[in-house]
Design a protein around this motif. Structure first.
Motif, mmCIF file in Angstrom:
data_model
loop_
_atom_site.group_PDB
_atom_site.id
_atom_site.type_symbol
_atom_site.label_atom_id
_atom_site.label_comp_id
_atom_site.label_asym_id
_atom_site.label_seq_id
_atom_site.Cartn_x
_atom_site.Cartn_y
_atom_site.Cartn_z
ATOM 1 N N ARG A 173 0.833 -1.205 0.000
ATOM 2 C CA ARG A 173 0.000 0.000 0.000
ATOM 3 C C ARG A 173 0.865 1.251 0.000
ATOM 4 O O ARG A 173 0.627 2.196 -0.759
ATOM 5 C CB ARG A 173 -0.892 -0.015 1.239
ATOM 6 C CG ARG A 173 -1.728 1.244 1.422
ATOM 7 C CD ARG A 173 -2.053 1.467 2.881
ATOM 8 N NE ARG A 173 -0.836 1.664 3.667
ATOM 9 C CZ ARG A 173 -0.805 1.741 4.984
ATOM 10 N NH1 ARG A 173 -1.915 1.599 5.678
ATOM 11 N NH2 ARG A 173 0.333 1.926 5.628
ATOM 12 N N SER A 174 1.905 1.257 0.839
ATOM 13 C CA SER A 174 2.783 2.426 0.935
ATOM 14 C C SER A 174 3.508 2.681 -0.382
ATOM 15 O O SER A 174 3.677 3.837 -0.797
ATOM 16 C CB SER A 174 3.809 2.223 2.053
ATOM 17 O OG SER A 174 3.168 2.074 3.299
ATOM 18 N N ILE B 57 1.057 4.313 -2.825
ATOM 19 C CA ILE B 57 0.776 5.704 -2.471
ATOM 20 C C ILE B 57 1.985 6.592 -2.745
ATOM 21 O O ILE B 57 1.844 7.746 -3.171
ATOM 22 C CB ILE B 57 0.345 5.807 -0.994
ATOM 23 C CG1 ILE B 57 -1.059 5.199 -0.811
ATOM 24 C CG2 ILE B 57 0.355 7.254 -0.514
ATOM 25 C CD1 ILE B 57 -1.556 5.161 0.606
ATOM 26 N N PRO C 198 -2.404 13.263 -8.170
ATOM 27 C CA PRO C 198 -3.203 12.674 -7.079
ATOM 28 C C PRO C 198 -4.681 12.525 -7.429
ATOM 29 O O PRO C 198 -5.337 11.595 -6.952
ATOM 30 C CB PRO C 198 -3.013 13.677 -5.932
ATOM 31 C CG PRO C 198 -2.735 14.980 -6.605
ATOM 32 C CD PRO C 198 -1.977 14.643 -7.853
ATOM 33 N N HIS D 175 -6.420 9.251 -9.003
ATOM 34 C CA HIS D 175 -6.770 8.146 -8.094
ATOM 35 C C HIS D 175 -7.871 8.546 -7.121
ATOM 36 O O HIS D 175 -8.557 7.678 -6.582
ATOM 37 C CB HIS D 175 -5.536 7.702 -7.292
ATOM 38 C CG HIS D 175 -4.596 6.826 -8.060
ATOM 39 N ND1 HIS D 175 -4.973 5.629 -8.610
ATOM 40 C CD2 HIS D 175 -3.288 6.981 -8.375
ATOM 41 C CE1 HIS D 175 -3.939 5.079 -9.223
ATOM 42 N NE2 HIS D 175 -2.910 5.884 -9.110
ATOM 43 N N GLN E 92 -7.549 0.784 -2.436
ATOM 44 C CA GLN E 92 -6.689 -0.211 -3.089
ATOM 45 C C GLN E 92 -7.274 -1.594 -2.764
ATOM 46 O O GLN E 92 -6.861 -2.254 -1.815
ATOM 47 C CB GLN E 92 -5.256 -0.090 -2.581
ATOM 48 C CG GLN E 92 -4.601 1.245 -2.877
ATOM 49 C CD GLN E 92 -3.214 1.339 -2.257
ATOM 50 O OE1 GLN E 92 -2.579 0.333 -1.951
ATOM 51 N NE2 GLN E 92 -2.734 2.558 -2.062
ATOM 52 N N TYR F 101 -6.473 5.984 -1.223
ATOM 53 C CA TYR F 101 -5.556 7.006 -1.724
ATOM 54 C C TYR F 101 -5.891 8.327 -1.033
ATOM 55 O O TYR F 101 -7.047 8.586 -0.694
ATOM 56 C CB TYR F 101 -5.688 7.154 -3.232
ATOM 57 C CG TYR F 101 -5.019 6.035 -4.012
ATOM 58 C CD1 TYR F 101 -3.653 6.032 -4.219
ATOM 59 C CD2 TYR F 101 -5.769 4.995 -4.550
ATOM 60 C CE1 TYR F 101 -3.024 5.020 -4.931
ATOM 61 C CE2 TYR F 101 -5.169 3.970 -5.269
ATOM 62 C CZ TYR F 101 -3.794 3.987 -5.453
ATOM 63 O OH TYR F 101 -3.196 2.980 -6.155
#
Length: 465
Positions: free
Chosen positions: A311-312, A315, A339, A342, A347, A368
């Motif tokens: 996930r990190s 992002i 940005p 999204h 996710q 997000y």
């Protein structure tokens, strides 16, 4: 600057802008009276400009998507407007009416912001100048140039259109003076008439000369500048195709889908194409963590990572993209597209994977950071991005199942509320669905199969000719 800090700054500036018309009216009035100060004249001009500002300009500002996407647009408008006022006053005092470059500032504002603001700026400049010198005929000579030049620059895409606008404005300037001759004789020489004609043309050339410098320094781009960065020769796109070829080709396909849809609903197709080219540029830094850059699904590094780390990484490509956009001086709107494409979506793959490990996983942790798309162009970009990515999941794509994916994507994003701030209407969403479908139909068309020629037969024919 973080999103929260940016919002606080915007809110503070919005509150300050309540009095913007008063400040601008005062500066223009003082500038007009700097040579021959008249308190009564200054007060009258101040009131006139206030009426025009709050009656016309403020209305455009409140309803404009472009002006309100970032405070830098509004500050640029005010600064350019005031510079134009000072420039026109000094040139008129030094050289006379024939030399006033009345269309320079309105043209720049039209190219970089919008037609309504360019025409409004020209209206105030023309009206305040004519009012100061108690000469209505001056207004009849100045404003038609402004109106024609700004109108011709609506949705401009080439430098030639700017030069053409200057030429036509020159003709209009000359015609307006000649039409006034029977009523009021100006005592102009042949040289003065030549200057009247050449002034708008030279002004358009000056605009073309300074435009690239304004774009790079302010990162507020015209359609001309957007078209110039939307080429494979841009250094950043060259890096993308070398380090993340899958992302590059994904971006090209997204651009085709988004541009076609924008054209069909009369949105800015040049802007949406530029945004599509650079929306995933942050993937340059860790290309191997994004599936479109993998040679086979077995190479997926996320198979060995925890959902939190995955996930990190996803992002971070947004943060990296914003940093790269600033480094390369990409347009503000392109930076904002990174940005916004999204939005605040979940996710889903990694959230589902995390739930298998910990049923108490919060869905907010896998969203997000946003913001949601703010304009029609950003909404189209989000739709095109999701549709293109989803189409890759089909093993045997057909037009029917591609259309089903397109419809499902639009419905899903609409129901999630991701399109709420874009201004896209239901009828426009239907047009976008049809547009995406047509693009896929075009891309899926097969070339005809040419017959093969038997080499022995061909040799025999050549020998016996």
């Amino acid at each position: 600057m973080s999103q929260s800090k940016r919002s606080e700054t915007d809110k503070f500036l919005d509150e300050s802008f309540i009095y913007d018309g008063i400040v601008i009216a005062l500066i223009i009035s003082v500038t007009n009276n700097i040579y021959d100060l008249s308190i009564l004249g200054l007060a009258n001009e101040f009131i006139l400009i206030l009426i025009v500002w709050y009656g016309i300009v403020e209305h455009f500002i409140r309803s404009s998507k472009t002006m309100n996407i970032d405070t830098r647009y509004r500050l640029f408008f005010y600064a350019t407007f005031l510079i134009g006022s000072v420039l026109n006053t000094f040139i008129y005092k030094a050289y006379g009416i024939t030399f006033i470059p009345i269309i320079i500032v309105p043209m720049i504002i039209t190219l970089l912001i919008d037609y309504e603001f360019g025409a409004s700026a020209g209206l105030i400049l023309s009206l305040s100048t004519a009012f100061h010198y108690h000469d209505f005929f001056m207004f009849l000579q100045l404003f038609p140039q402004v109106f024609i030049s700004t109108y011709l620059l609506k949705n401009v895409r080439s430098r030639m259109q700017v030069a053409k606008a200057g030429l036509i404005s020159g003709i209009v300037s000359l015609v307006m003076i000649l039409l006034q001759e029977p009523v009021r004789h100006f005592y102009f020489s042949s040289r003065d008439y030549l200057i009247l004609f050449l002034n708008p043309l030279v002004s358009s050339i000056i605009v073309l000369g300074v435009l690239p410098y304004i774009e790079v320094s302010t990162r507020i781009y015209s359609n001309i500048g957007l078209a110039e960065i939307s080429t494979p020769n841009h250094p950043l796109l060259k890096l993308l195709i070398v380090h993340a070829p899958g992302t590059y080709y994904h971006s090209m396909r997204v651009a085709e889908l988004a541009e076609h849809a924008a054209e069909n609903i009369q949105a800015n197709s040049v802007l949406v194409r530029a945004c599509a080219y650079y929306h995933d540029v942050g993937k340059i830094r860790n290309p191997e963590y994004f599936i479109e850059n993998l040679k086979t699904p077995d190479d997926n590094p996320h198979n060995k990572l925890s959902p939190d780390i995955s996930r990190s990484i996803l992002i971070n490509h947004i943060k990296d993209g914003i940093e790269i956009a600033k480094k390369y001086r990409l347009p503000i709107q392109v930076e904002m597209a990174i940005p916004q494409h999204h939005g605040t979506r979940v996710q889903k793959y990694f959230y589902t994977k995390a739930l298998e490990i910990d049923p108490n996983t919060k869905i907010e942790d896998f969203k997000y950071p946003g913001p949601k798309p703010k304009t029609k162009e950003m909404g189209i970009l989000m739709l095109a991005d999701v549709v293109e990515a989803s189409s890759k999941s089909l093993k045997q794509p057909t037009i029917d199942n591609l259309k089903q994916i397109i419809q499902n994507t639009v419905i899903e994003l609409f129901e999630e509320g991701e399109l709420d701030e874009t201004g896209l209407r239901v009828d426009e969403l239907k047009i976008i669905i049809d547009s995406f479908t047509k693009v896929f139909e075009t891309l899926s068309n097969q070339r005809i199969e040419y017959p093969t020629v038997d080499e022995k037969t061909e040799d025999y024919k050549l020998i016996n000719r």
